[in-house]
Scaffold this motif. Structure first.
Motif, short mmCIF file in Angstrom:
data_model
loop_
_atom_site.label_atom_id
_atom_site.label_comp_id
_atom_site.label_asym_id
_atom_site.label_seq_id
_atom_site.Cartn_x
_atom_site.Cartn_y
_atom_site.Cartn_z
N ASP A 1 0.83 -1.20 0.00
CA ASP A 1 0.00 0.00 0.00
C ASP A 1 0.88 1.26 0.00
N ASP A 2 0.36 2.33 -0.54
CA ASP A 2 1.01 3.66 -0.50
C ASP A 2 2.42 3.62 -1.07
N GLU B 1 -4.00 4.52 -6.83
CA GLU B 1 -4.93 5.02 -5.82
C GLU B 1 -5.27 6.48 -6.12
#
Ligand code: C2E
Ligand code: MG
Ligand code: MG
Ligand code: MG
Length: 288
Positions: free
Chosen positions: A176-177, A233
């Motif tokens: 993630d991220d 995202e």
């Protein structure tokens, strides 16, 4: 309205230094009771294949409605729960609730669940995941755990052991991220990730900012080279989506593709109908 609620939230931490500590203590205290009091719920945000627009699955995102202070965003209370140890119970509630929910959908969509550093470093974590999968009947391949790089660094061998254990269950793991943490490149090699999620800060204006575009292209190349699909995202505009499509980015998530909302918002896909209005707690309609 959402903005005003967000501001109230931060008053937990504002005012004088003394009040700051006291507010933090108060939040730790309130967090310890929040699961039992039913103050948390999950909202779900679509993740879609960019080339076709086809729905792939949802990311579960926690929401806390504090009885006096109103809605408090996870960026505020998750770090507090992590520091005070409350995250173990909250994380387990999230995982169990998300798996239970996904297990009743009519389509075998994936469910992505955020996992914090503390959970990842608990030697019992994979056993808990296994137990929840057995209890809910969710096929392990439909569960994807989202892990940030920052969550890996406290004890890398321990984090690696946990990721291997959950992978052995058939569960998938997404980084993630991506791009915002430490030593991204070696982490991608050392840990058994199945997907890269590029942080939303690199998607904002990607269609208009050459530097950001260069970074996103590089990450997409990295994904291709490593054989890992890349999810972008924070896709907020059609132009950003067009750029990503032209660059063959596989998956997108963001307000343009769908805002997070209560699961009833997506009943066409899931077959989960809204309960009668009287049964609904904290229902405000619209997206969150
Ligand atoms: P994340 O996992 O990177 O989740 C994506 C965040 O971006 C979510 O914020 C989502 O609402 C927001 N977002 C989605 N699309 C867009 C967009 O187009 N533009 C913008 N500006 N934002 C968008 P949210 O729900 O406030 O969560 C923030 C962070 O809190 C998450 O970041 C995650 O790190 C953490 N979090 C949320 N739920 C959980 C949970 O159940 N457990 C744990 N441990 N952490 C969670
Ligand atoms: Mg996430
Ligand atoms: Mg993220
Ligand atoms: Mg994030």
């Amino acid at each position: 309205r959402a903005k005003a609620e967000g501001k109230d939230t931060y008053r937990y931490f504002e005012a004088s230094m003394g009040a700051e500590t006291r507010d933090r203590r108060a939040m730790e205290h309130d967090l310890r009771q929040a699961v039992a009091r039913g103050e948390f719920r999950l909202v779900y945000q679509p993740q879609k294949e960019i080339s076709s627009g086809k729905m792939i699955g949802f990311e579960a995102l926690i929401r806390w409605h504090h009885p006096e202070r109103g809605n408090i965003p996870p960026s505020v209370f998750i770090p507090v729960a992590e520091d005070s140890g409350g995250i173990a119970q909250i994380g387990e509630w999230v995982l169990a609730t998300a798996c239970e929910e996904a297990a009743r959908w009519k389509n075998p969509l994936t469910i992505a669940v955020n996992v914090s550093a503390v959970q990842l470093h608990n030697p019992n974590f994979s056993r808990k995941v296994h137990e929840i999968l057995l209890r809910t009947g969710l096929a392990p391949g439909r569960l994807e755990l989202e892990v940030t790089e920052t969550a890996l660094i406290k004890d890398m061998p321990r984090a690696l052991a946990t990721l291997r254990q959950v992978k052995a269950l058939g569960v998938r793991v997404a980084m993630d991220d991506f791009g915002t943490g430490y030593s991204s490149l070696s982490n991608l090699r050392a840990f058994p990730f199945d997907k890269i999620k590029i942080d939303g800060s690199f998607i904002k204006s990607v269609d208009r900012n050459g530097q950001v575009a260069a970074i996103v292209r590089a990450v997409l190349g990295l994904g291709r080279g490593l054989g890992l699909p890349v999810l972008a995202e924070g896709v907020e505009t059609l132009d950003e989506l067009r750029f990503l499509d032209a660059e063959d980015c596989e998956i997108g998530q963001g307000y343009y593709l769908g805002r997070p909302g209560p699961i009833e918002t997506f009943s066409e896909l899931t077959g989960v109908a809204a309960p009668p209005a009287s049964d609904r707690v904290g229902s405000r309609g619209g997206s969150i």
